[in-house]
Design an enzyme around this catalytic site. Sequence first.
Site, short mmCIF file in Angstrom:
data_model
loop_
_atom_site.label_atom_id
_atom_site.label_comp_id
_atom_site.label_asym_id
_atom_site.label_seq_id
_atom_site.Cartn_x
_atom_site.Cartn_y
_atom_site.Cartn_z
N PRO A 32 29.92 -39.35 3.81
CA PRO A 32 29.73 -38.16 4.64
C PRO A 32 28.26 -38.00 5.01
CG PRO A 32 30.02 -37.54 2.33
CD PRO A 32 30.25 -39.02 2.42
N MET A 33 27.97 -37.82 6.30
CA MET A 33 26.59 -37.68 6.78
C MET A 33 26.54 -36.61 7.85
SD MET A 33 25.42 -41.72 6.94
CE MET A 33 26.98 -42.27 7.65
N CYS A 62 23.64 -33.76 -2.30
CA CYS A 62 22.70 -33.58 -1.20
C CYS A 62 21.40 -32.98 -1.71
CB CYS A 62 23.31 -32.68 -0.13
SG CYS A 62 22.21 -32.41 1.28
N LYS A 95 31.06 -36.19 -5.54
CA LYS A 95 30.00 -37.12 -5.13
C LYS A 95 28.69 -36.61 -5.68
CE LYS A 95 28.22 -39.84 -1.26
NZ LYS A 95 26.77 -39.63 -1.44
N ASN A 149 27.60 -45.99 -4.39
CA ASN A 149 27.01 -45.62 -3.12
C ASN A 149 25.50 -45.77 -3.21
OD1 ASN A 149 26.07 -42.58 -1.57
ND2 ASN A 149 26.72 -44.39 -0.44
N GLY A 150 24.88 -46.16 -2.08
CA GLY A 150 23.43 -46.26 -2.04
C GLY A 150 22.94 -47.67 -1.85
N GLY A 206 26.92 -46.02 3.93
CA GLY A 206 26.44 -44.92 4.74
C GLY A 206 25.94 -45.35 6.10
N ARG A 207 24.62 -45.41 6.25
CA ARG A 207 24.02 -45.64 7.57
C ARG A 207 24.41 -46.97 8.20
NH1 ARG A 207 22.03 -42.23 4.88
NH2 ARG A 207 21.10 -40.34 5.70
#
Length: 519
Positions: free
Chosen positions: A32-33, A116, A156, A229-230, A255-256
Amino acid sequence: MSEAAGEAGRGEAVVESLSPPPLPPQLLSVAPMMDWTDLHYRQLARMISRHTWLYTEMVVDKTLIHNPDHDRFLWFPPEQHPIVCQLGGSDPDELAAAARIVAGYGYDEINLNVGCPSDRVAGAGCFGAALMLRPELVARCCAAIAAAVDIPVTVKCRLGVDNNDSYEELVRFVHTVSTGSPVTHFIVHARKAHLKGLNPHQNRTVPPLRYQWVWALARDFPHLSFSLNGGVAGLDGVVTALRADPGPLAGVMVGRGAYHAPWDVLADADRRVFGGSNAALSRRVVLDTYAAYADAMVGRWGSKPDGWRAPSLRTLFKPVLGMFAGEPRARQWRAAVDAAFKQGAGSVRGVLDATLHVLLPESLDAAPREEGDGGVAGPAHEALRTVQHWEPELPPTPEWLAVERELGRGAAEREGGMPAAEEGKAGSASQDSALTAADKSEAANLRSGAQPGGTGSETSTSGNLAQGPAPAGGAAKPGDQQQQQEESGAACKDDGASHDESWVLVEKQTSVPLQGVAL
């Protein structure tokens, strides 16, 4: 076969045909972004990959409670399954109310944002990564959500925040949340977060990645599921992580990389990660299908006489800009797209028709590039050392957790419960309920830092993540815990505190500091 039996058989077939297909395992998901994983990006991603799990942008609980236009935040076409809605908030009752609204839209899961680091979320909002300092509150929030809906609830999170960043503290967080709520799946961004001193971009690049901690969690909590993640940007990293010797992981979240180069990351995912056939035939076919969707969506949320429409053509075209990342003439094509908009383009299809000639035919018509074998089953990967930031040695299991596990096995065997060999398949709550009073006392002493059988008077750390490790050179000084919480931005004084100002700030989608923030 009798006529009645035939009718019954046909009825069963109809019911079966109307049932939704089984969900694939969450081996690969897109993170999620904010401002990025919106409805339109998710639609494009689903056209590329049939099985990759998609997450919404974070939706703040108060937004759903106070804004009646739920469709704008939650509506999605049915083909976007499997899909997860991420909620943000820290009040159990308000999260439960928001979750009931979310469940009405048919989401497959609800995820709570505990990762976040933005100051508008973790600072003024008192949720996001700041909640890692309050694991008991996270457990209550998740329990409230789970009681309100009939779909799974996940978390998360980060590895820690500020100076509360030891592996033992992370273990306490997971233990507290999983025993205090039905949560069994944690998606872990393998970095800690700095609540002050780093902006969101720095928070995803400056703190070091510690992938081995996620594998250690899978080792120490075999009855739970963990996704990594990451820093994983492509399918090579995804497959390597899923096949890693330390495993097993439930999945990997990208993610990105999946946003900036959706074709490169997702086009071969259905075959290579899920072991099936790929959904997309070529970029040209995907874009043709997406244009039909996008042009039908223009102005769905409203329009004005001056020509303003929501969503606008530019908003709908935005996800497409990464489709040719790394391809020849991609930069010239993006310049041509910008020129078409300045000349008053009237539709997404019109922009594509006017600009795709700039690209090479092979970029448009080539099938997904298939590399490696299909699926993640098979022998463990021996090339995990090729994953950047990997360290081969896992952190040790905290002593209190190891002893509690042994006590749980012994208590279960004494009461005629599950065999010791089956302990890893049971939940921590079952283990805790099987402990005798003496067992619980001994485990509690270990969690508090006392020796087994001791009185607990020599406690050096508490079971709360907010305590943190004692500083080098001596025990923690009185007041250090309170000072750490204040400095970290976790200044919510009670669980039911009102955050009316914070949710308004978070939901201003034009806020540059939140764009692309990994949630």
